[in-house]
Design a protein around this motif. Structure first.
Motif, short mmCIF file in Angstrom:
data_model
loop_
_atom_site.label_atom_id
_atom_site.label_comp_id
_atom_site.label_asym_id
_atom_site.label_seq_id
_atom_site.Cartn_x
_atom_site.Cartn_y
_atom_site.Cartn_z
N ASP A 94 3.09 55.10 -94.97
CA ASP A 94 4.38 55.50 -95.64
C ASP A 94 4.11 56.66 -96.38
O ASP A 94 2.90 57.17 -96.76
N SER A 101 4.47 57.44 -99.05
CA SER A 101 3.74 57.63 -100.58
C SER A 101 2.37 57.21 -100.38
O SER A 101 1.60 57.26 -101.19
N GLN A 102 1.78 57.07 -99.16
CA GLN A 102 0.35 56.92 -99.10
C GLN A 102 -0.28 58.01 -98.72
O GLN A 102 -1.62 58.02 -98.46
N PHE A 160 6.46 64.00 -100.33
CA PHE A 160 5.37 63.24 -100.56
C PHE A 160 5.12 62.79 -101.98
O PHE A 160 4.03 63.52 -102.67
N PRO A 161 5.59 61.79 -102.62
CA PRO A 161 5.79 61.89 -104.19
C PRO A 161 4.43 61.49 -104.81
O PRO A 161 4.13 62.05 -105.90
N GLN A 162 3.45 60.72 -104.13
CA GLN A 162 2.12 60.49 -104.68
C GLN A 162 1.21 61.26 -104.33
O GLN A 162 -0.11 61.34 -104.78
#
Length: 519
Positions: free
Chosen positions: A324, A326-327, A351-353
């Motif tokens: 994902d 977010s990973q 890529f929010p994280q």
């Protein structure tokens, strides 16, 4: 200390970094620029390279060669019939091998891609020679992942002819990781996305970092969108503005089109650092000068849809890895177009994280990583040489299937230290220190255990499960002055884990081995 070099050579630019005194840094050419255009122009009596060739491209378009990397060492099928760049000399594919026909004076001469590469490397050699007194110039070249074996051989041959000693080559994604030192993290498993925004291609790659082992899981390259695409958007915008003012089309002839292209490319670079760019082209069309300004906000509006396509290969690569967005833990942007602030923000939003690494100029990242690789190879007793095979046979690297932790039992708030993360290759070493409470107890127990994940929160707070314990060692005769325990771990090639435990105040020095059948 020996001096080594890292070389980035692309379709539109090149640069060189030097590794000296433990540091890698991109160095400037004679004009003071740290990035040099990868162009070669063949005049009647001389060969001009770099910035000088780019500045004279309008007068010498037919004898100027750009994008040679796409056709070096490949057949017409492998090069997909690449026809060069607009406004420059285009190759022909007679005999399935690319050749350039250049008019030099009254003669038409044939130029091969390897000859062009040699001139580019000679320019880089002149830059390198100013930073070392050694005659030998050991270097590593970073190349795109799509480079064929023939391309790699052609690049090595050209570099050797220019007096470089090529120790090896490295593809773009691992070079980017080396530039930021991400391969040095033994505690965490990282998923890293590398987006290369070149002038002719855009690529996205997903890499996994585990215990110093870098694995490229997926890489996708596209030629439909690149830095040249953004320049063409600006060319069309300025041409439309010019037509609205003067009712003339500057795109109707090659010379005017090239002038507008150069001005658009310069405008793109200026807006990467400034809020406004002034565009001026003398005698653009039938003696009419063109002058205008473009704000960064207007620029962002013109190219936003194009910039979104820059991230498409990276998103597809993540999807192919069954991950994902977010990973993703880290994002590295490389290439000249990656300097555009709007593109950097779009990467952070996609890529929010992830942390978008920006401490190095994007167009200098790859050369810096190649310089780091050259230093590593030079320090290795069995370093690569020019006789090393281009495509070494693939091999399986033994690695840990679980993570290894260490902690002190029966001590309140004792730290659980990750020794090796899952995926760490064998023959790895690490030293950790575990603090003791004050006053220190007369005895304590050290436990080494394994867990499935890299850094699970539950295992850093609770006692390890009995079936996960690899070894438990009682430490006796500690003094009240004992402050910490030092443990040296060596994961050997047979899978066994050798541990040395030391405490200086009580003069404790113990060693034990955890055999591979238990780990």
């Amino acid at each position: 200390m020996s001096v080594t070099f890292g070389i980035y050579i692309g379709c539109s630019s090149c640069c060189i970094a030097v590794h000296k005194d433990g540091k890698s840094e991109v160095v400037a050419n004679a004009a003071g620029d740290r990035v040099t255009p990868a162009l070669v122009s063949f005049h009647d009596t001389e060969v001009v390279t770099g910035l000088s060739a780019k500045q004279g491209i309008i007068r010498h378009a037919g004898s100027t060669i750009q994008g040679v990397l796409r056709v070096a060492g490949v057949t017409e099928e492998e090069g997909c019939g690449h026809g060069g760049y607009e406004g420059t000399c285009t190759p022909n594919w007679e005999g399935r091998r690319a050749k350039y026909s250049v008019q030099r004076g009254e003669k038409t001469v044939t130029i091969f891609p390897e000859d062009v590469l040699t001139h580019i490397f000679t320019l880089l050699k002149d830059i390198a020679s100013a930073h070392t007194s050694d005659k030998e110039l050991p270097a590593v070249v970073t190349l795109p992942g799509w480079s064929s074996e023939g391309t790699v051989m052609a690049v090595k041959k050209a570099a050797n002819r220019a007096a470089f000693t090529i120790m090896g080559t490295i593809t773009h994604p691992p070079a980017a990781l080396l530039a930021y030192g991400l391969a040095d993290d033994n505690k965490h498993n990282l998923n890293v996305v590398v987006v290369h925004c070149g002038g002719a291609t855009v690529s996205g790659a997903v890499l996994e970092v585990a215990g110093g082992l870098v694995t490229t899981r997926e890489s996708i390259t596209t030629t439909t969108t690149a830095g040249d695409t953004i320049t063409q958007v600006l060319v069309q915008h300025f041409a439309k503005e010019f037509y609205g003012k003067y009712k003339g089309d500057p795109l109707e002839n090659r010379r005017s089109r090239r002038k507008l292209y150069n001005a658009s490319e310069n405008c793109k670079h200026v807006l990467s650092t400034m809020n406004t760019a002034q565009v001026y082209v003398e005698s653009l069309w039938e003696g009419v000068d063109f002058s205008t300004t473009l704000s960064r906000a207007r620029f962002d509006g013109l190219v936003v849809s194009t910039l979104a396509n820059f991230l498409t290969p990276a998103k597809e690569a993540v999807q192919r890895c069954s991950l994902d967005l977010s990973q993703i833990d880290k994002v590295i942007l490389t290439g000249g177009s990656a300097k555009i602030p709007r593109l950097q923000q779009m990467a952070a939003d996609t890529f929010p994280q992830a942390t978008v690494l920006r401490s190095l100029p994007p167009d200098e990242v790859l050369a810096t990583g190649a310089a780091q690789e050259s230093a590593l190879l030079l320090s290795c007793p069995t370093r690569a040489t020019t006789n090393t095979p281009v495509s070494p046979p693939s091999s399986t690297v033994p690695a840990l299937a679980t993570s290894v932790f260490c902690t002190i039992l029966d001590v309140e708030d004792a730290e659980c230290e990750c020794v090796f993360s899952r995926g760490t290759p064998t023959h790895s070493r690490r030293t950790i220190t575990l603090p003791l409470p004050a006053p220190s107890p007369p005895t304590c127990s050290i436990v080494v255990y394994e867990v499935l994940d890299s850094c699970p929160e539950q295992d850093t707070k609770n006692l390890p499960k009995e079936d996960a314990v690899l070894a438990q060692v009682d430490v006796t005769n500690l003094t009240t002055d004992s402050k910490q325990l030092r443990l040296d771990f060596h994961l050997k090639s047979d899978g066994s884990l050798h541990v040395i435990l030391q405490e200086t105040e009580a003069k404790i020095n113990r060693s034990f081995v955890i055999e591979s059948d238990t780990s």
